[in-house]
Design a protein around this motif. Structure first.
Motif, PDB file in Angstrom:
ATOM      1  N   VAL A   1      30.485  48.927 -48.407  1.00  0.00           N
ATOM      2  CA  VAL A   1      31.838  48.774 -47.885  1.00  0.00           C
ATOM      3  C   VAL A   1      32.436  50.176 -47.770  1.00  0.00           C
ATOM      4  CG1 VAL A   1      34.158  47.915 -48.358  1.00  0.00           C
ATOM      5  CG2 VAL A   1      32.163  46.468 -48.832  1.00  0.00           C
ATOM      6  N   ALA A   2      32.919  50.522 -46.579  1.00  0.00           N
ATOM      7  CA  ALA A   2      33.470  51.848 -46.335  1.00  0.00           C
ATOM      8  C   ALA A   2      34.990  51.800 -46.355  1.00  0.00           C
ATOM      9  CB  ALA A   2      32.985  52.387 -44.997  1.00  0.00           C
ATOM     10  N   ARG A   3      35.573  52.720 -47.093  1.00  0.00           N
ATOM     11  CA  ARG A   3      37.020  52.912 -47.065  1.00  0.00           C
ATOM     12  C   ARG A   3      37.283  54.242 -46.390  1.00  0.00           C
ATOM     13  NH1 ARG A   3      41.774  49.824 -47.699  1.00  0.00           N
ATOM     14  NH2 ARG A   3      43.455  51.348 -47.745  1.00  0.00           N
ATOM     15  N   LEU A   4      37.995  54.197 -45.255  1.00  0.00           N
ATOM     16  CA  LEU A   4      38.241  55.423 -44.513  1.00  0.00           C
ATOM     17  C   LEU A   4      38.993  56.419 -45.387  1.00  0.00           C
ATOM     18  CD1 LEU A   4      39.170  53.989 -41.004  1.00  0.00           C
ATOM     19  CD2 LEU A   4      36.923  54.511 -41.968  1.00  0.00           C
ATOM     20  N   ALA A   5      38.557  57.687 -45.329  1.00  0.00           N
ATOM     21  CA  ALA A   5      39.063  58.695 -46.256  1.00  0.00           C
ATOM     22  C   ALA A   5      40.265  59.464 -45.732  1.00  0.00           C
ATOM     23  CB  ALA A   5      37.942  59.680 -46.598  1.00  0.00           C
TER      24      ALA A   5
ATOM     25  N   GLU B   1      41.148  49.979 -35.969  1.00  0.00           N
ATOM     26  CA  GLU B   1      40.508  49.141 -36.973  1.00  0.00           C
ATOM     27  C   GLU B   1      41.230  49.360 -38.283  1.00  0.00           C
ATOM     28  OE1 GLU B   1      36.229  48.955 -37.259  1.00  0.00           O
ATOM     29  OE2 GLU B   1      36.009  50.137 -35.415  1.00  0.00           O
ATOM     30  N   GLY B   2      41.075  48.416 -39.204  1.00  0.00           N
ATOM     31  CA  GLY B   2      41.664  48.566 -40.525  1.00  0.00           C
ATOM     32  C   GLY B   2      40.959  49.656 -41.314  1.00  0.00           C
ATOM     33  N   PRO B   3      41.549  50.096 -42.435  1.00  0.00           N
ATOM     34  CA  PRO B   3      40.970  51.195 -43.213  1.00  0.00           C
ATOM     35  C   PRO B   3      39.751  50.801 -44.035  1.00  0.00           C
ATOM     36  CG  PRO B   3      42.966  50.405 -44.268  1.00  0.00           C
ATOM     37  CD  PRO B   3      42.868  49.680 -42.954  1.00  0.00           C
ATOM     38  N   THR B   4      39.448  49.503 -44.148  1.00  0.00           N
ATOM     39  CA  THR B   4      38.249  49.048 -44.848  1.00  0.00           C
ATOM     40  C   THR B   4      37.310  48.429 -43.820  1.00  0.00           C
ATOM     41  OG1 THR B   4      39.497  48.597 -46.862  1.00  0.00           O
ATOM     42  CG2 THR B   4      37.334  47.564 -46.666  1.00  0.00           C
ATOM     43  N   VAL B   5      36.110  48.994 -43.679  1.00  0.00           N
ATOM     44  CA  VAL B   5      35.166  48.517 -42.669  1.00  0.00           C
ATOM     45  C   VAL B   5      33.800  48.323 -43.311  1.00  0.00           C
ATOM     46  CG1 VAL B   5      36.396  49.660 -40.786  1.00  0.00           C
ATOM     47  CG2 VAL B   5      34.548  50.862 -41.942  1.00  0.00           C
ATOM     48  N   LEU B   6      32.969  47.542 -42.653  1.00  0.00           N
ATOM     49  CA  LEU B   6      31.602  47.314 -43.105  1.00  0.00           C
ATOM     50  C   LEU B   6      30.673  48.284 -42.383  1.00  0.00           C
ATOM     51  CD1 LEU B   6      31.745  43.433 -43.042  1.00  0.00           C
ATOM     52  CD2 LEU B   6      31.534  44.853 -45.091  1.00  0.00           C
TER      53      LEU B   6
ATOM     54  N   PRO C   1      35.485  60.289 -41.472  1.00  0.00           N
ATOM     55  CA  PRO C   1      35.078  60.418 -42.868  1.00  0.00           C
ATOM     56  C   PRO C   1      35.444  59.174 -43.676  1.00  0.00           C
ATOM     57  CG  PRO C   1      36.172  62.418 -42.117  1.00  0.00           C
ATOM     58  CD  PRO C   1      36.367  61.392 -41.032  1.00  0.00           C
ATOM     59  N   ALA C   2      34.554  58.787 -44.584  1.00  0.00           N
ATOM     60  CA  ALA C   2      34.771  57.560 -45.360  1.00  0.00           C
ATOM     61  C   ALA C   2      34.049  57.667 -46.691  1.00  0.00           C
ATOM     62  CB  ALA C   2      34.269  56.344 -44.588  1.00  0.00           C
ATOM     63  N   TRP C   3      34.576  56.944 -47.666  1.00  0.00           N
ATOM     64  CA  TRP C   3      33.886  56.744 -48.939  1.00  0.00           C
ATOM     65  C   TRP C   3      33.125  55.438 -48.839  1.00  0.00           C
ATOM     66  CZ3 TRP C   3      33.358  60.658 -52.090  1.00  0.00           C
ATOM     67  CH2 TRP C   3      34.316  61.682 -52.079  1.00  0.00           C
ATOM     68  N   LEU C   4      31.811  55.505 -49.089  1.00  0.00           N
ATOM     69  CA  LEU C   4      30.934  54.347 -48.952  1.00  0.00           C
ATOM     70  C   LEU C   4      30.633  53.793 -50.345  1.00  0.00           C
ATOM     71  CD1 LEU C   4      28.462  55.877 -46.342  1.00  0.00           C
ATOM     72  CD2 LEU C   4      30.505  54.516 -45.895  1.00  0.00           C
TER      73      LEU C   4
END
Length: 317
Positions: free
Chosen positions: A203-207, A64-69, A190-193
């Motif tokens: 919107v989550a950006r994978l960390a 998946e891409g680094p930006t996910v919902l 891990p992600a920044w939400l």
């Protein structure tokens, strides 16, 4: 006297139930038509050529891409355009907070370097839309020390094809984990939400640091073109047990769009068949979503495109 006997029999029944083997999915299915036979032959060649290397089963290879919902965002047409274009503005300062974390796979755990919240936001924000008539001035992307003023360091986006002029408003950020499909199955990454004022879900950006991400292997497919009437798959938009939604690349005038799938225990190959349009048709590639049902749950099996042999990644909806 009966109770001990029951206690002895019950574990035996449970053990017998747990030992039942899980049936492998059948190879195929076979498609009894000339076009289907051409698909089956090429799918078998694509599957046989699939050699992902050791990192596929030991490293971190996201599909998946680094930006996910992180949930249903309840998009409008404007907010969906802004999400896909990466248009954001921040109403709150985003500090360069550093944290530790690990990826939890179904078969183990892996500790990798992470990026901080400010760097994740810099990766998330791809610029700003062109101003619309009457659009009020609003704060743009902050520097690590606090907010700045639009258009910010990215400048205005210059794509003439975009008509929306909405940026998504970031009102806060927290650290967490989100499910991500990887080469080793669905992992908690891990992600920044980022909390977004205009959306119903963060919107989550994978960390995971980009340097720690193993790229998807290069595709390996037959050099010859697809048989006439066959089309390849461009992406996945959803995976749920034995059901997938696949985006087929079809022509503007193609009709009779039919998904085709070929599977074996370690790999799935997808594509489709179409009836080519006649007459003058625009030379454009259209993405057509189709539903595919598998013979067995997808699990950690890669989904390969019959045209290129490339593993398909999940595209955000």
């Amino acid at each position: 006297m009966r109770r001990p006997a029951l206690l002895l029999v019950l574990p035996l029944l449970l053990t017998a139930g747990c030992a039942a083997p899980v049936a492998d999915p059948p190879v195929g299915p076979r498609h009894p038509s000339p076009r289907g036979e051409a698909f089956d032959k090429r799918a078998a060649e694509v599957a046989e050529a699939w050699r992902p290397g050791p990192a596929w089963s030991t490293g971190y290879v996201p599909l998946e891409g680094p930006t996910v919902l992180s949930g249903d965002p309840r998009f409008t047409s404007d907010t969906k355009t802004a999400f896909e274009a990466g248009w954001y503005r921040a109403e709150a300062a985003i500090p360069p907070t550093r944290v530790g974390g690990e990826i939890r796979f179904p078969d183990g755990r892996l500790t990798l370097p992470l990026v901080n919240a400010a760097e994740a936001y810099r990766q998330l924000d791809q610029g700003d839309p062109l101003p619309c008539p009457g659009r009020p001035k609003r704060p743009g992307r902050p520097s690590p020390g606090g907010p700045s003023v639009e258009p910010g360091p990215d400048g205005w986006a210059t794509s003439a094809t975009q008509t929306a002029c909405l940026s998504l408003t970031v009102t806060g950020v927290t650290f967490g984990a989100v499910p991500v499909r990887t080469s080793r199955g669905t992992a908690q990454v891990p992600a920044w939400l980022f909390t977004i004022k205009e959306l119903a879900a963060p919107v989550a950006r994978l960390a995971v640091a980009p340097t720690a991400v193993t790229p998807v292997p290069q595709p390996s497919a037959p050099a010859r073109p697809l048989a006439d009437g066959l089309v390849g798959a461009q992406n996945l938009t959803a995976v749920d047990d034995v059901r997938m939604t696949v985006g087929l690349g079809v022509g503007a005038c193609d009709t009779g769009i039919t998904p085709l799938v070929w599977e074996r225990p370690d790999v799935v190959v997808v594509g489709g068949s179409v009836t080519r349009g006649t007459g003058d048709c625009p030379a454009i590639l259209k993405l057509e979503p189709v539903a595919v049902t598998l013979a067995a749950p997808l699990g950690a099996r890669p989904v390969l495109d019959v045209a290129s042999g490339a593993p398909l990644s999940i595209a955000p909806r």
